[in-house]
Design an enzyme around this catalytic site. Structure first.
Site, PDB file in Angstrom:
ATOM      1  N   CYS A  10       2.805   2.773  -8.963  1.00  0.00           N
ATOM      2  CA  CYS A  10       2.959   1.535  -8.194  1.00  0.00           C
ATOM      3  C   CYS A  10       1.757   0.609  -8.395  1.00  0.00           C
ATOM      4  O   CYS A  10       0.622   1.008  -8.136  1.00  0.00           O
ATOM      5  CB  CYS A  10       3.112   1.875  -6.707  1.00  0.00           C
ATOM      6  SG  CYS A  10       3.216   0.426  -5.645  1.00  0.00           S
ATOM      7  N   THR A  42       0.840  -1.190   0.000  1.00  0.00           N
ATOM      8  CA  THR A  42       0.000   0.000   0.000  1.00  0.00           C
ATOM      9  C   THR A  42       0.873   1.237   0.000  1.00  0.00           C
ATOM     10  O   THR A  42       2.092   1.142   0.003  1.00  0.00           O
ATOM     11  CB  THR A  42      -0.916   0.007   1.244  1.00  0.00           C
ATOM     12  OG1 THR A  42      -1.947   0.938   1.051  1.00  0.00           O
ATOM     13  CG2 THR A  42      -0.154   0.338   2.505  1.00  0.00           C
ATOM     14  N   THR A  44      -0.681   0.020  -5.365  1.00  0.00           N
ATOM     15  CA  THR A  44      -1.370   1.197  -4.831  1.00  0.00           C
ATOM     16  C   THR A  44      -2.483   1.561  -5.801  1.00  0.00           C
ATOM     17  O   THR A  44      -2.257   1.626  -7.002  1.00  0.00           O
ATOM     18  CB  THR A  44      -0.383   2.380  -4.695  1.00  0.00           C
ATOM     19  OG1 THR A  44       0.675   1.991  -3.816  1.00  0.00           O
ATOM     20  CG2 THR A  44      -1.071   3.612  -4.142  1.00  0.00           C
ATOM     21  N   GLY A  71      -0.170   6.019  -7.035  1.00  0.00           N
ATOM     22  CA  GLY A  71      -1.093   5.032  -7.594  1.00  0.00           C
ATOM     23  C   GLY A  71      -0.947   4.863  -9.097  1.00  0.00           C
ATOM     24  O   GLY A  71      -1.226   3.790  -9.640  1.00  0.00           O
TER      25      GLY A  71
END
EC number: 3.4.25.2
Length: 174
Positions: free
Chosen positions: A160, A2, A163, A157
């Site tokens: 990655c 995360t 994410t 986001g």
């Protein structure tokens, strides 16, 4: 994994996190809440790592906050000591970001309690991307802490794969 990011600016502290829960290379859930308010809504906390492990740590940290009347640093140090020395807790794989109106801290299972430079923290798989984005925004814009956290999570986001764009953002004003 995360991404969790915390930004402090102009009498405002924010912790924000995405909502993706992964098991290996599979997305198990996309809307998890990895950021919470603790201790009578006076402390923000977010986690990266194993979900069950993090909930155990949240419970322990909240108990430390109650024991120490909301004193963030003392509670964080006590949790880190327990985490490092307790055989069961030592196996937990997570990191916590915690903040109140006075301080922002990272707590790790190695017993580390770190107060960051630049009033900025980013952890998790997308943490480096979020940190770079947030630092650039802190240094080159007048955006609020919440706007910086939001934009840095969006950038993380986009880069990655662990994410996503579902965000939980909590803020304290002081």
């Amino acid at each position: 994994m995360t991404t969790i990011v915390s930004v402090r600016r102009n009498n405002q502290v924010v912790i924000a996190g995405d909502g993706q829960v992964s098991l290996g290379n599979t997305v198990m859930k996309g809307n998890a809440r990895k950021v919470r308010r603790l201790y009578h809504n006076k402390v923000l906390a977010g986690f990266a790592g194993g979900t069950a492990d993090a909930f155990t740590l949240f419970e322990r940290f909240e108990a430390k906050l109650e024991m120490h009347q909301g004193h963030l640093l003392k509670s964080a140090v006590e949790l880190a000591k327990d985490w490092r020395t307790d055989k069961m807790l030592r196996k937990l794989e997570a990191m916590l970001v915690v903040a109140d109106t006075e301080a922002s801290l990272i707590i790790t299972g190695n017993g580390d309690v770190v107060q960051p430079e630049h009033d900025l923290i980013a952890i998790g798989s997308g943490g480096n991307y979020a940190q770079a984005a947030a630092l650039a925004l802190l240094q080159n814009t007048e955006l609020s802490a919440q706007e910086i956290a939001d934009k840095s999570l969006t950038i993380a986001g986009d880069i990655c794969v662990f994410t996503n764009q579902f965000k939980t953002i909590e803020q304290l004003d002081y």
